[in-house]
Design an enzyme around this catalytic site. Structure first.
Site, PDB file in Angstrom:
ATOM      1  N   SER A  36       0.847  -1.190   0.000  1.00 57.63           N
ATOM      2  CA  SER A  36       0.000   0.000   0.000  1.00 57.63           C
ATOM      3  C   SER A  36       0.878   1.234   0.000  1.00 57.63           C
ATOM      4  O   SER A  36       1.835   1.330   0.772  1.00 57.63           O
ATOM      5  CB  SER A  36      -0.917  -0.009   1.221  1.00 57.63           C
ATOM      6  OG  SER A  36      -1.811  -1.100   1.128  1.00 57.63           O
ATOM      7  N   ARG A  40      -2.655   3.310   5.593  1.00 58.41           N
ATOM      8  CA  ARG A  40      -3.647   2.261   5.867  1.00 58.41           C
ATOM      9  C   ARG A  40      -5.046   2.709   5.453  1.00 58.41           C
ATOM     10  O   ARG A  40      -6.038   2.426   6.107  1.00 58.41           O
ATOM     11  CB  ARG A  40      -3.616   1.828   7.346  1.00 58.41           C
ATOM     12  CG  ARG A  40      -2.309   1.109   7.751  1.00 58.41           C
ATOM     13  CD  ARG A  40      -2.449   0.269   9.006  1.00 58.41           C
ATOM     14  NE  ARG A  40      -2.901   1.041  10.131  1.00 58.41           N
ATOM     15  CZ  ARG A  40      -2.111   1.766  10.912  1.00 58.41           C
ATOM     16  NH1 ARG A  40      -0.816   1.778  10.708  1.00 58.41           N
ATOM     17  NH2 ARG A  40      -2.605   2.460  11.907  1.00 58.41           N
ATOM     18  N   ASP A  46      -7.492   0.137  10.418  1.00 61.34           N
ATOM     19  CA  ASP A  46      -6.975  -0.242   9.097  1.00 61.34           C
ATOM     20  C   ASP A  46      -8.136  -0.232   8.113  1.00 61.34           C
ATOM     21  O   ASP A  46      -9.048  -1.042   8.229  1.00 61.34           O
ATOM     22  CB  ASP A  46      -6.334  -1.639   9.171  1.00 61.34           C
ATOM     23  CG  ASP A  46      -5.511  -1.964   7.926  1.00 61.34           C
ATOM     24  OD1 ASP A  46      -5.753  -1.346   6.872  1.00 61.34           O
ATOM     25  OD2 ASP A  46      -4.640  -2.843   8.024  1.00 61.34           O
ATOM     26  N   ARG A  87      -7.806  -0.482   4.751  1.00 63.00           N
ATOM     27  CA  ARG A  87      -7.369  -0.930   3.430  1.00 63.00           C
ATOM     28  C   ARG A  87      -8.279  -2.018   2.856  1.00 63.00           C
ATOM     29  O   ARG A  87      -8.890  -2.785   3.592  1.00 63.00           O
ATOM     30  CB  ARG A  87      -5.934  -1.469   3.509  1.00 63.00           C
ATOM     31  CG  ARG A  87      -4.934  -0.354   3.731  1.00 63.00           C
ATOM     32  CD  ARG A  87      -3.538  -0.873   3.869  1.00 63.00           C
ATOM     33  NE  ARG A  87      -3.357  -1.649   5.094  1.00 63.00           N
ATOM     34  CZ  ARG A  87      -2.187  -2.128   5.493  1.00 63.00           C
ATOM     35  NH1 ARG A  87      -1.112  -1.922   4.766  1.00 63.00           N
ATOM     36  NH2 ARG A  87      -2.099  -2.813   6.615  1.00 63.00           N
TER      37      ARG A  87
END
Ligand SMILES: [Zn+2]
Length: 206
Positions: free
Chosen positions: A55, A97, A129, A131
């Site tokens: 990421s 994130r 998080d 993501r």
């Protein structure tokens, strides 16, 4: 929600100090971001290909910030792929994130006041998080990769990719050195986000 899809709209050879890679640019149906794949070798039908789903981290990847381990992990992943002559780094544009660069900078200020990375994100109204890995799964599928050895310290990422249909045959650790700036962050990743890290604990006992 229907499954997102990706389209490879451009690709080019990128020579690096690790060797020649192909950089693929993807458009997608989920967001307006420029997700990428950077690979070496013939990935079509590849089994247990070395892979990293990275990421974006502007501060770590581009500026070499010591606050996190992203830049070094990316570099190590490219080196390992080059060593094998086959593998891929999927580069997802989900900074911090998933909270974005502006919010990440605000979170850094909270961290400088003593909050850890998880609490800082929560204080800003975000999840620990945020993501998503659905586009990574689409990109790996587009490249023809059948299964991967995933370079990560994060078991949650393995589970998330598996839930998106990616076959992960093994985990390849990517543990980098702990320094004074990233020690707290690394320890939080180990303690609160279940990352498989040994070095942050060792560093606290020095
Ligand atoms: Zn980072």
């Amino acid at each position: 929600m229907s499954k997102p899809s990706v389209t490879r709209t451009a690709a080019a050879r990128i020579p690096t100090r690790h060797g020649d890679f192909q950089l693929c640019y993807y458009t997608n149906t989920l967001d307006n971001k420029e997700h990428l794949a950077f690979y070496m070798g013939d990935l079509a039908q590849a089994e247990a290909a070395l892979a990293r789903v990275h990421s974006e981290c502007f501060t770590g990847d581009v500026l070499g910030s010591l606050r996190c381990d992203c830049g070094e992990q990316l570099d190590r992943a490219l080196a390992l792929v080059a060593q094998e002559g086959l593998g891929v780094v999927v580069y997802l544009r989900q900074e911090g994130r998933g909270i974005g660069l502006e919010q990440k900078l605000r979170a850094y200020n909270l961290q400088d006041q003593g909050y850890d990375t998880v609490d800082a994100n929560l204080m800003l109204g975000h999840g620990a998080d945020e993501r998503s890995y659905s586009l990574a799964a689409c990109i790996l599928e587009d490249l023809g990769v059948k299964s991967v050895r995933l370079m990560t310290n994060n078991p949650a990422k393995i589970s998330a990719l598996e839930a998106e249909g990616v076959k992960v045959t093994a985990r390849v650790p990517l543990e980098i050195a702990v320094n004074a700036e990233n020690q707290g962050y690394m320890l939080t990743k180990a303690k609160r986000m279940d990352h498989l890290l040994v070095k942050p604990y060792a560093a606290t006992h020095q």
